[in-house]
Structure formats: structure tokens, C-alpha cells
Design an enzyme around this catalytic site. Sequence first.
Site, PDB file in Angstrom:
ATOM      1  N   SER A 179       0.849  -1.190   0.000  1.00 41.65           N
ATOM      2  CA  SER A 179       0.000   0.000   0.000  1.00 41.65           C
ATOM      3  C   SER A 179       0.882   1.237   0.000  1.00 41.65           C
ATOM      4  O   SER A 179       2.113   1.139  -0.006  1.00 41.65           O
ATOM      5  CB  SER A 179      -0.880   0.007   1.244  1.00 41.65           C
ATOM      6  N   LYS A 180       0.227   2.385   0.039  1.00 40.09           N
ATOM      7  CA  LYS A 180       0.963   3.655  -0.016  1.00 40.09           C
ATOM      8  C   LYS A 180       2.051   3.755   1.055  1.00 40.09           C
ATOM      9  O   LYS A 180       3.034   4.448   0.867  1.00 40.09           O
ATOM     10  CB  LYS A 180      -0.023   4.813   0.168  1.00 40.09           C
TER      11      LYS A 180
END
Length: 473
Positions: free
Chosen positions: A244-245
Site C-alpha cells: 500500500s501507499k
Amino acid sequence: MGKVRTRFAPSPTGWLHLGNARTAIFSYLFARHHGGDFILRIEDTDKERSKKEYEESLIEDLAWLGIEWDEFYRQSERFDLYSEYAQKLLKSGHAYPCFCTPEEIEKEREEARKKGVPYRYSGRCRHLSPDEVEKLKKEGKPFAIRFKVPQNRTVVFEDLVKGHIAINTDDFGDFVIVRSDGSPTYNFVVVVDDALMGITHVIRGEDHIPNTPKQILVYEALGFEVPKFAHLPVILGEDRSKLSKRHGAVSVRAYREEGYMPEALFNYLCLLGWSPPEEGREIFSKEELIKLFELKDVNDSPAVFNKEKLRWMNSVYIREIIPLDTLLERAIPFLERAGYDVSDKEYVKKVLEHTRDSFDTLSEMTERLRPFFVDEFEIEPELWAFLDDEKAIEVLELFLKKIDEKKPSTPEEVKKLAKEIQKTLRVKPPKIWKPLRIALTGETEGVGIDILIALLPEEKIRKRIKRVLEKLV
Ligand code: GLU
């Protein structure tokens, strides 16, 4: 097996994520491997979260990756079709109108939360009589349409990656197929579309496994043939949590902007979860991947994304695989953005030819190639101190004299010239290269100084050295 047809069905609610890009690639490779069709379908039924700008960027990024599709659809243009099929399900008794208000549903949810059990719709409206339904409709009460899920039935399917999967229908309640505002939901439209588009293999992320039994029930209710399913394991970050980010750049766009080669990203993403038959080999062209890709070689456990490995692979593509003219074409916008003068394409091409082994990405290239394009730079005081030395000045002066006689035009000639200076002035090689590097670049490290001297136009070399000497003597 009839003609294979696969699809990639992104929702335009964000940038193309690396995980989705890998799903698209596997789906594409599988279709091409079998001489089949690959379809791109934009799933934009959620009007609030879908954005045109994301749709455009998805399309751009897929094309950039080298994925070609044979057919293109947009769900928002197919609403009439979905309502036709919803009516069919109502008529056949596989679905029913549900008049429960959002508040009533919330209350049911709250109760489930309190009891600590997963929420399932109570099925209240399932039991309304036709007269009651008519009455509520006449009153103008808004209603959703729910699918009537058979109770306590185990739905099974053989996943081509995950193997045997069995889920009991009691794990989920009657689900909404058309919301009260008339918009159809994912689990319903995905079936209508996959069936009408003749999709033979549904290849997607494993987060959709819990949706699959619901979809199988809809296939059956509509009398459609159920396709084969292949659910791909998630991609994890180095810390083994879902990519994810938090792990840095995770969109295709970010890598594109950083100057990654699409062929390298395509190649790297394939290795996330797919094991090539020939062990140890990692670099594959798209054509080779099409030839080799089989779903049976996709691992059923998660793959770990390693940015360093991707970076390394990108450097291999830049250094050895991408044709020089293509590299030039891709490098120009990066160099232009940095404000470099790239009007002399032959010069830029020569620079790239000699330096392509010294950077991993095109943004790194921009930094490294600065001395080839920028004449004005500051020299730090401590580097001036190094230049302000009798021998260093002698080196620069003699170098300038030699250049006036004949400018070396290959790195070999530059090295020969350095040897001559070394002999004449009786100095060690670093005493030659370091002052030259500082005077010509303002730095103490960077691309090969022999390459810079060989390629940089004579007047620029003279200008940079003279500027330094003027300040020193
Ligand atoms: N629009 C869904 C998604 O982006 C597609 C899932 C599917 O492939 O069925 O997750």
C-alpha cells in the site's frame, strides 16, 4: 476449449495500482497465450467514486505498459441491459424488492455488531406478499432489489490458482443487486457482463474470493454458464503487509514519472507470483512471456514486492535491452523538464550511448547527465582549495594547451592524453582526473570524466577550464 476470452475490469476510483496492473498483465498474457481475446471493461457503476480522470489515466497506463485490448466497454453505458436482467430475476422469483430503509438496515447492523457476529440481512422483505409489495410501491416507497440466496447451500468451485474452494451461503445474506436509486451493484453486473461478453476465465485478485459464490448463484439463476475462476494472491510489501501507499510508490503512474521502462515494469510484475519454467532466468520479453505464461505456474501464496529488484531490472533494460533510439525518445522529455537544451539530438544520442550504464531510472539520468548540458555551476570552497594548488593548475593549463592542439573525441583518446600529461608533469592519475572533474563539473564524482571530455563540445570545455584558471592565477 473454445476461444479463450479474458478481461480486466478496473473501477476508475484511483490510479492504476501495481497489484491491479499485475492482474491485467496475467489476464492479458493468458488470453494471448491461448490465442484468445482480451477485454478492457471500465466498472464505473459507482457514480460518486468513479472519475473520468482516473479512467483516462488507467487507459493511458495500460497502453504504456504495452497491454492491448480487443474490445472496450464502460458499464455506465449498459444500465438498460442490467435493468432488463434485474427484471428477469424478479420475474423468476430469484430476486425481490426490499423496502427496508437505511435506518432499518443500520439497526440490524448495530445488533449484529453488539452480538459480535458478521452482519447478514434478516430477509424481512423476502416474505412480503405480492399485495403488500403492490401497496408499498403505490405509496411510492423507494426499494432496492435483493437476490434471494438459497439457505445453507455450499457453493464450490475449482479455482485455477487457489484450488478447491467451498463457501456456505449462510455466510452471507440476501444481497442487493440494484440499489434504491436504481444503480446496479458489482456482484450483479459483473455476472451479466462476464456472461454476455463470453468471458471464459475470470482472472482477478484474491480479495474477490468471497464474492465468487454470490456471483455463481447469479449465473445459475440467469441460466448462464459459469466461467472458470483464477484468483491471484496479493502482493506484499517488504514488511509482509499488503502493498500500500505506506510502502512508497505503488501506482504505475509513479513509476512512469520516475522514468521506469514499461518493458521492465511489465517483466518485473510478471515475476510477482509467477514462476517461469526455466529456473534462474528473470529477463523476458513480452513475446516470450506470452509463449511461457500458464496459470498453473502462478503461486498460490503472496509475492513480495522488492523495489530494489525492480530498479535493478530497469537498469538492465536501460543498459542492454531498449534500442538507443527508443531510449533517446523517452529521455528527451525528462531532460527538457530539467531545462536542458536538447535541440542537438545527435549529441544527446551520443551522450546516452556512452552513459546508459550509469543510471537506473530516467530521473536519475537527469541528475547524472547535468555536466553534459549545464555550463553554469558553483564550485564549493573546499573544492576550490583543492584546485588552488600548483600541480592542479599546471594540469589544467597543459590540458588546455593540448586541447588547442587537438581535442580528443573518444574516451580512449582522452585516456591517452591524460597519460601524456601524467608523463610530462610526473603526476599520478588522480592528480589529473580530479582537478579536471572539478573544473568541468563542479563535483568530485559522477559519470566518466573521459566520456564527458570526449563528447562535450570543445568550446564548452575551454570555457569551463578557463573560468577556473582565471580565478586561480
Ligand atoms: N471492478 C472490480 C475491481 O476493480 C473488478 C473485479 C473483478 O475483476 O471481477 O476490483
